[in-house]
Scaffold this motif. Structure first.
Motif, mmCIF file in Angstrom:
data_model
loop_
_atom_site.group_PDB
_atom_site.id
_atom_site.type_symbol
_atom_site.label_atom_id
_atom_site.label_comp_id
_atom_site.label_asym_id
_atom_site.label_seq_id
_atom_site.Cartn_x
_atom_site.Cartn_y
_atom_site.Cartn_z
ATOM 1 N N UNK A 1 0.848 -1.204 0.000
ATOM 2 C CA UNK A 1 0.000 0.000 0.000
ATOM 3 C C UNK A 1 0.882 1.253 0.000
ATOM 4 N N UNK A 2 0.663 2.168 -0.967
ATOM 5 C CA UNK A 2 1.532 3.348 -1.056
ATOM 6 C C UNK A 2 0.809 4.655 -0.698
ATOM 7 N N UNK A 3 -0.530 4.612 -0.602
ATOM 8 C CA UNK A 3 -1.297 5.796 -0.207
ATOM 9 C C UNK A 3 -2.163 5.469 0.993
ATOM 10 N N UNK A 4 -2.393 6.465 1.837
ATOM 11 C CA UNK A 4 -3.305 6.263 2.966
ATOM 12 C C UNK A 4 -4.249 7.453 3.031
ATOM 13 N N UNK A 5 -5.558 7.166 2.990
ATOM 14 C CA UNK A 5 -6.540 8.248 3.060
ATOM 15 C C UNK A 5 -6.791 8.569 4.535
ATOM 16 N N UNK A 6 -6.673 9.843 4.897
ATOM 17 C CA UNK A 6 -6.887 10.248 6.287
ATOM 18 C C UNK A 6 -8.109 11.169 6.336
ATOM 19 N N UNK B 1 -14.762 16.769 8.904
ATOM 20 C CA UNK B 1 -14.130 18.088 8.871
ATOM 21 C C UNK B 1 -13.208 18.242 7.667
ATOM 22 N N UNK B 2 -12.475 17.186 7.321
ATOM 23 C CA UNK B 2 -11.497 17.296 6.232
ATOM 24 C C UNK B 2 -11.017 15.907 5.845
ATOM 25 N N UNK B 3 -10.298 15.860 4.726
ATOM 26 C CA UNK B 3 -9.746 14.584 4.252
ATOM 27 C C UNK B 3 -8.527 14.880 3.409
ATOM 28 N N UNK B 4 -7.480 14.061 3.547
ATOM 29 C CA UNK B 4 -6.337 14.207 2.640
ATOM 30 C C UNK B 4 -5.668 12.853 2.467
ATOM 31 N N UNK B 5 -4.831 12.751 1.420
ATOM 32 C CA UNK B 5 -4.108 11.503 1.153
ATOM 33 C C UNK B 5 -2.653 11.676 1.524
ATOM 34 N N UNK B 6 -2.133 10.698 2.276
ATOM 35 C CA UNK B 6 -0.688 10.654 2.501
ATOM 36 C C UNK B 6 -0.143 9.782 1.382
ATOM 37 N N UNK C 1 4.027 6.479 0.411
ATOM 38 C CA UNK C 1 4.512 5.552 1.441
ATOM 39 C C UNK C 1 5.307 4.466 0.703
ATOM 40 N N UNK C 2 6.521 4.119 1.151
ATOM 41 C CA UNK C 2 7.271 3.073 0.453
ATOM 42 C C UNK C 2 6.489 1.754 0.474
ATOM 43 N N UNK C 3 6.496 1.043 -0.646
ATOM 44 C CA UNK C 3 5.753 -0.225 -0.731
ATOM 45 C C UNK C 3 6.407 -1.266 0.175
ATOM 46 N N UNK C 4 5.682 -1.670 1.199
ATOM 47 C CA UNK C 4 6.209 -2.651 2.159
ATOM 48 C C UNK C 4 5.082 -3.620 2.520
ATOM 49 N N UNK C 5 5.435 -4.754 3.142
ATOM 50 C CA UNK C 5 4.368 -5.657 3.589
ATOM 51 C C UNK C 5 3.448 -4.940 4.586
ATOM 52 N N UNK C 6 2.170 -5.386 4.625
ATOM 53 C CA UNK C 6 1.196 -4.792 5.537
ATOM 54 C C UNK C 6 1.736 -4.818 6.963
ATOM 55 N N UNK D 1 9.902 9.470 5.952
ATOM 56 C CA UNK D 1 9.822 10.913 6.188
ATOM 57 C C UNK D 1 8.755 11.602 5.351
ATOM 58 N N UNK D 2 7.918 10.833 4.624
ATOM 59 C CA UNK D 2 6.829 11.427 3.825
ATOM 60 C C UNK D 2 5.849 12.106 4.793
ATOM 61 N N UNK D 3 5.431 13.361 4.430
ATOM 62 C CA UNK D 3 4.656 14.141 5.389
ATOM 63 C C UNK D 3 3.549 14.922 4.692
ATOM 64 N N UNK D 4 2.437 15.132 5.391
ATOM 65 C CA UNK D 4 1.317 15.864 4.807
ATOM 66 C C UNK D 4 0.523 16.479 5.960
ATOM 67 N N UNK D 5 0.025 17.713 5.794
ATOM 68 C CA UNK D 5 -0.800 18.239 6.882
ATOM 69 C C UNK D 5 -1.946 19.102 6.371
ATOM 70 N N UNK D 6 -2.957 19.304 7.238
ATOM 71 C CA UNK D 6 -4.130 20.081 6.857
ATOM 72 C C UNK D 6 -4.604 20.852 8.092
ATOM 73 N N UNK D 7 -5.215 22.032 7.840
ATOM 74 C CA UNK D 7 -5.743 22.836 8.956
ATOM 75 C C UNK D 7 -7.256 22.943 8.842
ATOM 76 N N UNK D 8 -7.980 22.796 9.971
ATOM 77 C CA UNK D 8 -9.444 22.953 9.938
ATOM 78 C C UNK D 8 -9.888 23.684 11.205
ATOM 79 N N UNK D 9 -11.112 24.233 11.161
ATOM 80 C CA UNK D 9 -11.657 24.881 12.357
ATOM 81 C C UNK D 9 -12.875 24.062 12.807
#
Length: 617
Positions: free
Chosen positions: A434-439, A455-460, A463-468, A495-503
């Motif tokens: 799995x290389x993407x994760x929906x948050x 409130x919000x949604x984003x994709x990380x 992610x390096x392809x590794x066993x579950x 070190x892959x990183x993603x962020x989002x701001x919500x109120x």
């Protein structure tokens, strides 16, 4: 339908309602409230005593008894009698595998990071369900004694409890029909009972020494502006008054030249000696000689012999106090107050050694069994807005969390948390490569995200392809004083990183917040039942996935018979996944687990011996 009045500014409940304080203990639990004179008071319902043993017994017909009535079954029916469930709250099997011999009931090993389950007959229980039965008993006793419904509570936990243990405690409260307004650290509650920390001008550094029946911990805390900060904790979760009892029994066995194995095998005698030892320990708090018999076995003990028997255990607690001070970067002289908690602190030697170590008199005027519950009652009173001298800090009115497998809400910042605050948790992937994760970020009190507010949604991504199970993704929530929530996801290995701001509070009226809270209380039972079915199904699906991959990778090492039998077990599990019967799903998971364990272990041994060939160790 009853109406609940909620003070939106504080997230607290308006006056009409009694809020109780609950000390959910490893050995005993109890409940306190603020009486009409404004003083905290513990509840003794129908003369059963203040302390409710934290014991649950299941009769063969499925009925349940809790507390005093369940205690005799520890001896007569140990495999269906659950004790010390607090040790299992929010724990995975990996956390407790070294202690599994401590429990006389079956703790399920599914060899994963998932939370432990307990098997009783053909039913499977989580520690949350078992704790909820104890909380329900406390709720019913309080309602009976106070002649009024009790729906809201403050529950205490050890200062060292982690996020998942605190959330498990909240969930147990919810399942018992309680709206848990706040989870409070036990040492904080004990301090409040002594009035320490109630004055916002006060600045102090204190030590709380808590020696219970089966656990010991010491907390070093700094109090400033009414805020309690835990600087360090230390202790031993398997040390307590029970060890004092055992030392006395061992002494009597030796004195009377009894055969240790024979005593252990004779359940009635072992139990009679244990009760006698407990009686001797209590008597020696106020007298110098104890002299009784069990049958024709003399059971005599002097205070000085008792002190010498328990000294090594007491010294262990003093070493823990030294370590806690070292971790906090302080010396004994920096501690201004020492608060004693737990029934075992009644022992004179304990008080003497603690006072000597800290170089000051200890606070022991309040009953040490009750001090935490009384403090929880005071905290409940503060949350009810009844103490005008205490400023309530801004709190989050609704919980914040993310969606996990099966559409469940995983709470990261619980409602009523003080603002600003930050919290986080670690997640992983459920599928190989799995290389993407929906948050997806949600707000609300229900167990299923579809009942909450998105409130919000984003994709990380990336992610390096590794066993579950190998990628480690930290998800952190940071809620600042202005109510802006920043959510950050970080995959640790890459070190892959993603962020989002919500109120979170944007666009919500007070009525809507009130409705969301009310719905969560009225639907708690159904929500938890549904959650448990979804968790069982998710776990079953993971198990099927893992078992099928295992067969694929190792077919040359497994016999044809083993393959066909494993496939039968997999199919049998698949058939029940959508049955909606969590016990049946767990039963099939357990059967597949038990069946495949021997040859999984065999393969592991082969792999190790292959790797070691020709290598000197």
């Amino acid at each position: 339908m009853a109406k609940v009045s909620i003070n939106i500014a504080t997230g607290s409940i308006q006056k009409e309602d009694i809020i109780v304080g609950i000390d959910l203990g490893t050995t005993n639990s109890l409940v306190a409230f603020i009486n009409p004179e404004g003083k905290p008071q513990v509840i003794n319902d129908t003369g059963k005593g203040v302390l409710v043993p934290s014991i649950v017994h299941f009769h063969p017909d499925g009925s349940v008894v809790v507390g005093n009535e369940a205690k005799p079954y520890l001896v007569s029916d140990p495999s269906n009698t659950i004790f010390s469930v607090k040790r299992l709250l929010g724990r995975s099997y990996h956390d407790i595998e070294n202690y599994k011999d401590f429990f006389s009931y079956k703790v399920i090993d599914d060899n994963t990071e998932s939370l432990v389950k307990i098997k009783v007959g053909e039913r499977f229980f989580t520690p949350i369900e078992l704790s909820s039965l104890i909380l329900k008993e406390l709720k019913e006793r309080a309602e009976h004694a106070l002649k009024t419904p009790v729906n809201r509570a403050v529950i205490t936990v050890p200062a060292y409890f982690n996020d998942s243990q605190r959330q498990a405690t909240r969930d147990a409260g919810k399942l018992a029909g309680l709206d848990v307004l706040r989870i409070v650290n036990e040492p904080t509650a004990a301090s409040l009972a002594y009035g320490i920390g109630l004055n916002p001008e006060e600045e102090k550094t204190i030590a709380v020494y808590d020696l219970g029946g089966g656990t010991f911990d010491v907390s070093i805390m700094r109090i400033q502006n009414g805020i309690f900060e835990v600087l360090a904790t230390n202790g031993n979760t398997f040390l307590g008054g029970d060890d004092f009892d055992r030392a006395i029994i061992d002494h009597w066995i030796e004195q009377n030249q009894l055969n240790r194995e024979e005593v252990s095998a004779n359940k009635e005698l072992a139990q009679a000696l244990r009760l006698k030892a407990e009686e001797a320990k209590k008597a020696l708090s106020s007298q110098n000689i104890y002299n009784e018999k069990v049958g024709d076995i003399p059971c005599a003990l002097t205070r000085s012999t008792f002190d010498s028997l328990i000294l090594p255990k007491v010294e262990e607690t003093i070493v823990a106090c030294q370590n806690a001070l070292k971790d906090a970067g302080l010396s004994a002289a920096d501690i201004q107050e020492v608060v004693m908690v737990g029934g075992s602190t009644r022992t004179p030697l304990v008080k003497q050694k603690v006072a000597e170590f800290f170089g000051k008199e200890v606070h022991d005027q309040i009953n040490p069994d009750e001090v935490v519950a009384l403090g929880a009652g005071i905290q409940a009173d503060i949350l009810a807005g009844n103490r005008k001298d205490i400023l309530l800090l801004d709190v989050t009115p609704l919980s914040l969390g993310i969606e996990t497998m099966g559409g469940l809400m995983d709470v990261i910042i619980p409602r009523n948390s003080k603002v600003p605050t930050k919290a986080g948790r670690q997640y992983t992937t459920s599928v190989d490569g799995q290389v993407n994760m929906k948050i997806s970020i949600y707000q609300g009190e229900r167990d299923l995200v579809k009942e909450n507010r998105k409130l919000a949604e984003f994709d990380l991504k990336g992610i390096p392809a590794m066993p579950a199970g190998l990628p480690k993704v930290n998800i952190n929530f940071l809620l600042n004083a202005d109510g802006i929530l920043t959510v950050q996801a970080l995959e640790l290995r890459s070190g892959v990183k993603q962020e989002v701001e919500v109120k979170p509070a944007y666009g919500l009226t007070d009525q809507e917040v009130e409705q969301m809270l009310f719905d969560s209380i009225t639907h708690a039972k159904d929500d938890v039942a549904q959650r448990m079915i979804i968790e069982a199904r998710t776990e079953g699906e993971q198990m099927v996935y893992t078992a099928e991959r295992f067969l694929e990778k190792n077919k040359e090492y497994v016999s044809t018979q083993e393959i066909s039998d494993t496939i039968k077990h997999i199919e049998s599990l698949k058939e029940v996944l959508n049955s909606g019967d969590k016990d049946l799903i767990h039963k099939k998971i357990d059967e597949l687990n038990e069946f495949t364990r021997p040859f999984a272990e065999r393969l592991m041994d082969q792999a190790i011996s292959q790797a070691m060939k020709g290598k000197a160790i």
